[in-house]
Enzyme design. Structure first.
Site, PDB file in Angstrom:
ATOM      1  N   CYS A 102      -1.317   3.517  -6.582  1.00 41.20           N
ATOM      2  CA  CYS A 102      -2.114   2.819  -5.576  1.00 41.20           C
ATOM      3  C   CYS A 102      -2.258   1.383  -6.045  1.00 41.20           C
ATOM      4  O   CYS A 102      -2.514   1.136  -7.238  1.00 41.20           O
ATOM      5  CB  CYS A 102      -3.487   3.474  -5.422  1.00 41.20           C
ATOM      6  SG  CYS A 102      -4.624   2.573  -4.337  1.00 41.20           S
ATOM      7  N   CYS A 108       0.864  -1.181   0.000  1.00 38.70           N
ATOM      8  CA  CYS A 108       0.000   0.000   0.000  1.00 38.70           C
ATOM      9  C   CYS A 108       0.896   1.223   0.000  1.00 38.70           C
ATOM     10  O   CYS A 108       1.722   1.389   0.906  1.00 38.70           O
ATOM     11  CB  CYS A 108      -0.902  -0.022   1.239  1.00 38.70           C
ATOM     12  SG  CYS A 108      -1.908   1.462   1.483  1.00 38.70           S
TER      13      CYS A 108
END
Length: 281
Positions: A203, A78
């Site tokens: 992302c 992440c």
């Protein structure tokens, strides 16, 4: 613990939700004989709209969950959690192997596409790179990303585009829906005139909607994301410590089990993770 026992432990991976599955797939390509344990914090997704303090607290909770499962390394799959919590976790657990993510701005900056002018309206536009960096607001505000872009500013122009709706729709199971395409068309409407040379997916959720992004943009561009680099770094760190699990005849003779993947969600329901794990990227 015997080093051979440690070698057999899994690699832990955590993300705010389903996005980190894209990183898991790259890790499996790079290290096909490793065991993996994935933790998706779907209950608290998305991280990109939370404060740094909140993300650090949630990242610590995810990290401790994986430690209880006895992992030999942890991958923060992440970008938001890496930016907010990687240093915090490394300082707290200095002896552990902790690998984070970095938006693939550098590969995009130095990429040279053959016949690039065919994708754009004129040679002048083609010579000047305009790189679209799509990520969460938190990642785009991070000092690390801005320092990286500053170091590469001579390579082109960088356009930072928050896209929080992608995460929310994916976590709702609407990745290939009309709602997703409508959202992306509106988001990307300023760039439909052939003015973007490449897109950085900052992302880990975003690789799952590459097709929808291209449909909304209206012309082909190359994508870059940090998953492959993270996988290579993980392999390198394990090799340094002598912890890489490689299949060989000696191990096969000892009856060492085949690689495994375990998927866990903070909601207690891993069905969406399992669905995304089966999807091609």
């Amino acid at each position: 613990m015997d080093s051979r026992e440690k070698k057999e432990e899994a690699i832990g991976i955590f993300d705010s939700g389903v996005g980190g599955i894209s990183v898991l797939k790259e890790l499996q390509k790079e290290m096909p004989y490793e065991n993996f344990i994935f933790y998706g914090d779907q209950k608290n997704a998305p991280y990109g709209e939370k404060s740094g303090e909140e993300v650090r607290a949630l990242s610590l909770k995810a990290y401790l969950f994986l430690q209880k499962m006895k992992v030999k390394a942890t991958v923060i799959a992440c970008n938001t959690a890496t930016s907010a919590a990687a240093r915090f976790l490394r300082e707290r657990y200095p002896d552990d192997i902790i690998i984070g993510m970095e938006p693939a701005v550098k590969p995009a900056a130095f990429f040279q596409e053959k016949n690039i002018s065919k994708n754009y309206k004129c040679e002048k536009e083609a010579r000047k790179k305009r790189i679209l960096v799509m990520a969460t607001e938190s990642t785009l505000k991070g000092d690390k990303l801005h320092h990286l872009i500053d170091s590469l500013k001579e390579q082109g122009e960088y356009i930072l585009l928050p896209a929080p709706g992608i995460v929310r729709l994916l976590e709702e199971g609407k990745g290939h829906s009309d709602k997703m395409l409508s959202y992306l068309r509106e988001l990307l409407s300023p760039y439909r005139e052939g003015r973007i040379s490449s897109i950085v997916l900052g992302c880990t959720h975003f690789p799952f909607v590459k097709k929808e992004i291209l449909d909304a943009l209206g012309y082909p561009v190359p994508f870059f994301d940090g998953a492959a680099g993270t996988a290579r770094e993980t392999r390198h760190r394990l090799e340094e410590k002598g912890l890489l699990r490689d299949k060989n005849h000696e191990e096969a003779d000892r009856g060492i089990p085949s690689p495994s993947v375990e998927l866990y969600s903070s909601t207690g329901d891993s069905s969406l993770l399992e669905t995304f794990y089966r999807l091609p990227i």
